[in-house]
Design an enzyme around this catalytic site. Structure first.
Site, PDB file in Angstrom:
ATOM      1  NE  ARG A  68     -17.857  83.024 105.571  1.00  0.00           N
ATOM      2  CZ  ARG A  68     -17.491  82.012 104.816  1.00  0.00           C
ATOM      3  NH1 ARG A  68     -18.059  81.812 103.637  1.00  0.00           N
ATOM      4  NH2 ARG A  68     -16.541  81.182 105.214  1.00  0.00           N
ATOM      5  CG  HIS A 123     -11.670  81.266 103.962  1.00  0.00           C
ATOM      6  ND1 HIS A 123     -12.966  81.714 103.800  1.00  0.00           N
ATOM      7  CD2 HIS A 123     -11.393  80.527 102.856  1.00  0.00           C
ATOM      8  CE1 HIS A 123     -13.443  81.277 102.648  1.00  0.00           C
ATOM      9  NE2 HIS A 123     -12.506  80.554 102.055  1.00  0.00           N
ATOM     10  CD  GLU A 137     -15.903  75.680 101.236  1.00  0.00           C
ATOM     11  OE1 GLU A 137     -16.902  76.019 100.592  1.00  0.00           O
ATOM     12  OE2 GLU A 137     -14.773  75.527 100.700  1.00  0.00           O
ATOM     13  CG  ASN A 185     -19.530  77.913 102.230  1.00  0.00           C
ATOM     14  OD1 ASN A 185     -20.302  78.644 102.844  1.00  0.00           O
ATOM     15  ND2 ASN A 185     -18.220  77.979 102.385  1.00  0.00           N
ATOM     16  CE1 TYR A 221     -19.172  78.974  94.947  1.00  0.00           C
ATOM     17  CE2 TYR A 221     -18.711  77.605  96.869  1.00  0.00           C
ATOM     18  CZ  TYR A 221     -18.683  78.832  96.242  1.00  0.00           C
ATOM     19  OH  TYR A 221     -18.177  79.933  96.890  1.00  0.00           O
ATOM     20  CD  GLU A 250     -17.473  80.399 100.315  1.00  0.00           C
ATOM     21  OE1 GLU A 250     -17.329  79.763  99.248  1.00  0.00           O
ATOM     22  OE2 GLU A 250     -16.605  80.446 101.188  1.00  0.00           O
TER      23      GLU A 250
END
Length: 449
Positions: free
Chosen positions: A81, A125, A170, A292, A294, A354
């Protein structure tokens, strides 16, 4: 090689990949006709980036495509990606395409395919052409039209060779951190007045999906940053504010894409910026939903005199990465399970677009980068994905952030998320122990046995 039972096992056909972004790795910021982006401008302002750095050189990927794709082949991943730099294609965000910019991504895509790496292309991005920001950026609805034009150029050129497409990475981070809090480019601290930017980024996603379909793209998704939102206490005020923040951070971006509506509590905030048909445009059919992930976020109700009604608190009781983020793999599993339970038929297959961690160890005297904490992190999060799949969640892939250490936005070069260590003075690449672990993991999967 470790025995296979040491590894999480994923279903046959599960896609293992890596992720990067153009401004974070390419460098060559003023070469071959590339125009300035908002991150070039933001990075040049004193105090914006923690170490005063920029992506002007970054990992110099622009000149090292062959070397970097060879690393992917060595890793054994099936997909990569990356993002296309809009100002490399249209230096001012308008007008005819820059031939040298198009040729660079031609070469990258062809090299990836020749080495067994299926491209997953992100169109935006965060590196908005500065000329468009000068005209209002994502606060200006005209930017949506410009993005559709840019998408048409890129789609026509590459749709025959790109497996997966993501229009916008995002949108919550780009709008809330970029226009609301000012910690990311373009650095505007507008608080809730940033919501027109959020709407326009979502509208850009929908318009781009339409253009990509027109160009023949067959797999279009998203890459939305999602975090479980935990109340700071059982107090009614904290619980209530955590639900509002969940609607803002998560619901504002997934509900329009999947259901064609904004969260009911926040709908009044968007009424002035919406036009007839906008929500239908945003709600384009998705072939996959990119997550994504985290860490979870803890939210409390703010003091009455605060500019914003919520207060982000530290998540305690868990180990943290070097950037200070809590490590809670169970929260990923729980979020995936709840996501499926809530949206069911409206939810396409999921891809983790991600997931990764920052650990800053470098080569030892023997040139070995022993980043065991990253191995532990990846194992735990892939186990969480495996457990979610057992619980009935359709997850098709995991793209590790990141292939290599890079310019980490406002953190500059102070945080290392890569499977490959980059010496920013010599630009030498050194695969870390986690690189070998990820390669062994891939080879241990059922489709490889």
């Amino acid at each position: 090689m470790a025995p296979p039972h040491d590894f999480p096992l994923l279903p046959p056909g599960f896609r293992f990949g890596t992720s990067t972004a153009s401004y974070q790795i390419e460098g060559a910021a003023a070469e071959d006709g590339r125009g300035p982006s908002i991150w070039d401008t933001f990075s040049a302002e004193p105090g914006r980036v923690s170490d005063g750095s920029s992506g002007a050189v970054a990992c110099d990927h622009y000149h090292r495509v062959d070397e970097d794709v060879a690393l992917m082949q060595q890793l054994g991943t099936g997909g990569y990606r990356f993002s296309i730099a809009w100002p490399r294609i249209q230096p001012t965000g308008r007008g005819p395409a820059n031939a040298k910019g198009l040729e660079f991504y031609d070469r990258l895509i062809d090299t990836l395919l020749a080495h067994g790496q299926e491209p997953m292309v992100t169109l935006y991005h965060w590196d908005l052409p500065q000329a468009l920001e000068d005209d209002g950026g994502w606060l200006n609805r005209d930017t949506v039209d410009r993005f559709a034009d840019y998408t048409a150029i890129v789609g026509e050129r590459y749709a025959d060779r790109v497996e997966h497409w993501i229009p916008v990475n995002e949108p919550n981070v780009a709008s809330i951190l970029g226009y609301g809090l000012g910690t990311h480019a373009p650095g505007k601290a507008m608080l809730f007045d940033c919501l027109p930017a959020a709407h326009h980024l979502l509208l850009a996603h929908g318009r781009a999906a339409i253009e990509l379909r027109r160009a023949g793209a067959t797999s279009i998704g998203c890459a939305n940053n999602h975090a479980p939102i935990w109340p700071a206490s059982d107090d009614d005020a904290d619980v209530g504010m955590s639900k509002i923040f969940d609607a803002l951070w998560n619901g504002t971006f997934l509900e329009p894409m999947l259901l064609g509506r904004y969260p009911a509590d926040l709908m009044p905030l968007f009424e002035d910026v919406m036009q007839d048909g906008d929500l239908a445009t945003i709600r384009q059919p998705l072939d996959f939903y990119g997550v994504n992930y985290y860490n979870p976020l803890k939210v409390a109700a703010a003091d009455e005199d605060s500019e914003i009604p919520f207060d982000l608190r530290q998540v305690v009781g868990y180990p943290t990465t070097d950037v200070g983020w809590p490590i809670v793999p169970d929260a990923l599993r729980e979020w995936l399970v709840m996501f499926r339970a809530r949206f069911r038929a409206a939810l396409p297959p999921i891809v983790i677009t991600e997931s990764g961690c920052s650990y800053n160890m470098g080569p030892d005297e023997d040139g070995v980068v022993d980043d065991q904490p990253r191995i532990d992190y990846l194992r735990a999060h892939l186990n969480a994905v495996s457990e979610a799949i057992v619980r009935g969640v359709d997850v098709r892939g995991y793209y590790c952030w990141s292939l290599m250490d890079n310019f980490e936005w406002a953190e500059g070069y102070t945080q290392r998320f890569g499977l490959v260590h980059v010496d920013y003075e010599t630009l030498e690449r050194t695969p870390k122990k986690s690189f070998q672990w990820y390669a062994d993991l891939i080879r241990a999967q059922p489709q490889h046995l």
